[in-house]
Design a protein around this motif. Sequence first.
Motif, PDB file in Angstrom:
ATOM      1  N   ASP A   9      44.295  39.842   0.267  1.00 50.61           N
ATOM      2  CA  ASP A   9      44.870  39.063   1.358  1.00 50.61           C
ATOM      3  C   ASP A   9      44.093  39.169   2.664  1.00 50.61           C
ATOM      4  O   ASP A   9      44.036  38.213   3.420  1.00 50.61           O
ATOM      5  N   ASP A  47      49.971  33.223 -13.078  1.00 50.58           N
ATOM      6  CA  ASP A  47      49.997  33.069 -11.624  1.00 50.58           C
ATOM      7  C   ASP A  47      51.290  33.631 -11.032  1.00 50.58           C
ATOM      8  O   ASP A  47      52.009  32.959 -10.295  1.00 50.58           O
ATOM      9  N   TYR A  49      53.472  37.139  -9.246  1.00 48.08           N
ATOM     10  CA  TYR A  49      53.325  38.259  -8.318  1.00 48.08           C
ATOM     11  C   TYR A  49      53.659  39.589  -8.988  1.00 48.08           C
ATOM     12  O   TYR A  49      52.933  40.565  -8.853  1.00 48.08           O
ATOM     13  N   SER A  99      65.427  30.687  -5.683  1.00 44.61           N
ATOM     14  CA  SER A  99      64.451  30.533  -4.598  1.00 44.61           C
ATOM     15  C   SER A  99      65.206  30.254  -3.306  1.00 44.61           C
ATOM     16  O   SER A  99      66.411  29.996  -3.316  1.00 44.61           O
ATOM     17  N   CYS A 117      56.880  38.681  -0.133  1.00 44.83           N
ATOM     18  CA  CYS A 117      55.922  37.966  -0.974  1.00 44.83           C
ATOM     19  C   CYS A 117      56.595  37.090  -2.031  1.00 44.83           C
ATOM     20  O   CYS A 117      55.930  36.291  -2.682  1.00 44.83           O
ATOM     21  N   ASN A 119      58.682  34.169  -3.502  1.00 40.31           N
ATOM     22  CA  ASN A 119      59.148  32.820  -3.224  1.00 40.31           C
ATOM     23  C   ASN A 119      60.132  32.354  -4.298  1.00 40.31           C
ATOM     24  O   ASN A 119      61.084  31.646  -4.011  1.00 40.31           O
ATOM     25  N   THR A 120      59.868  32.749  -5.538  1.00 46.22           N
ATOM     26  CA  THR A 120      60.705  32.375  -6.676  1.00 46.22           C
ATOM     27  C   THR A 120      60.948  33.613  -7.518  1.00 46.22           C
ATOM     28  O   THR A 120      60.024  34.396  -7.747  1.00 46.22           O
ATOM     29  N   SER A 139      57.362  35.347  -8.296  1.00 42.84           N
ATOM     30  CA  SER A 139      56.187  34.549  -7.975  1.00 42.84           C
ATOM     31  C   SER A 139      56.097  34.356  -6.471  1.00 42.84           C
ATOM     32  O   SER A 139      57.115  34.207  -5.789  1.00 42.84           O
ATOM     33  N   GLU A 140      54.876  34.364  -5.963  1.00 40.49           N
ATOM     34  CA  GLU A 140      54.652  34.073  -4.549  1.00 40.49           C
ATOM     35  C   GLU A 140      54.730  32.579  -4.286  1.00 40.49           C
ATOM     36  O   GLU A 140      54.914  32.146  -3.165  1.00 40.49           O
ATOM     37  N   LYS A 141      54.580  31.807  -5.345  1.00 43.02           N
ATOM     38  CA  LYS A 141      54.569  30.347  -5.226  1.00 43.02           C
ATOM     39  C   LYS A 141      55.863  29.773  -5.769  1.00 43.02           C
ATOM     40  O   LYS A 141      56.613  30.429  -6.483  1.00 43.02           O
ATOM     41  N   GLU A 142      56.097  28.535  -5.457  1.00 39.69           N
ATOM     42  CA  GLU A 142      57.252  27.816  -5.991  1.00 39.69           C
ATOM     43  C   GLU A 142      56.943  27.482  -7.456  1.00 39.69           C
ATOM     44  O   GLU A 142      56.044  26.705  -7.740  1.00 39.69           O
ATOM     45  N   LYS A 143      57.659  28.117  -8.351  1.00 37.93           N
ATOM     46  CA  LYS A 143      57.464  27.863  -9.778  1.00 37.93           C
ATOM     47  C   LYS A 143      58.767  27.330 -10.352  1.00 37.93           C
ATOM     48  O   LYS A 143      59.847  27.705  -9.917  1.00 37.93           O
TER      49      LYS A 143
END
Length: 164
Positions: A9, A47, A49, A99, A117, A119-120, A139-143
């Motif tokens: 990061d 992908d 976290y 989320s 960290c 998100n989902t 997950s750090e991203k929207e999954k």
Amino acid sequence: MGLFRKITDNFYLPTEEHKGLLGLAKKVLDSDSSNLPPAEKLLKNNDLYALSTLVLEDNVFQTLFSCGLESSSFDTALSTADFWNGTFAADNQVWYRFSGDELSPYYQLFSESDKHCINTLFICRFLHNDKACIALVASEKEKTSLPDDFLETLVSLSFETDQL
């Protein structure tokens, strides 16, 4: 994983030549996932976290297996069966996705750093050798979903000691 994430990061600049620990980290970041341990490979290939498996012992869910979370999340992940019964349905082997504001009840399971960290969060109850278990996948991203065989893979990693 904390140092690796900090390097990723804050310090990873692909155009710079680094020596020492930063150089090794750059090689890992640039490499494919074939040399990673199985749990880290599962995270990278999907992908994600972090992932964790909790097992019910004496009416308390305790961390059996974890990858990607800070060690302080092990202490905060202790939770009662009543907590889980009150936060989501008890259907076995069904993934539930949370989320945004839905994450609030689950933040208590993670360290301060980890919770910022996420998100989902995917949560799934399952039985293993007649013991109640809960799988957590962050997950750090929207999954929107996980692969169909994800629970089977996670159970294999969590309970087969030769994989750890």
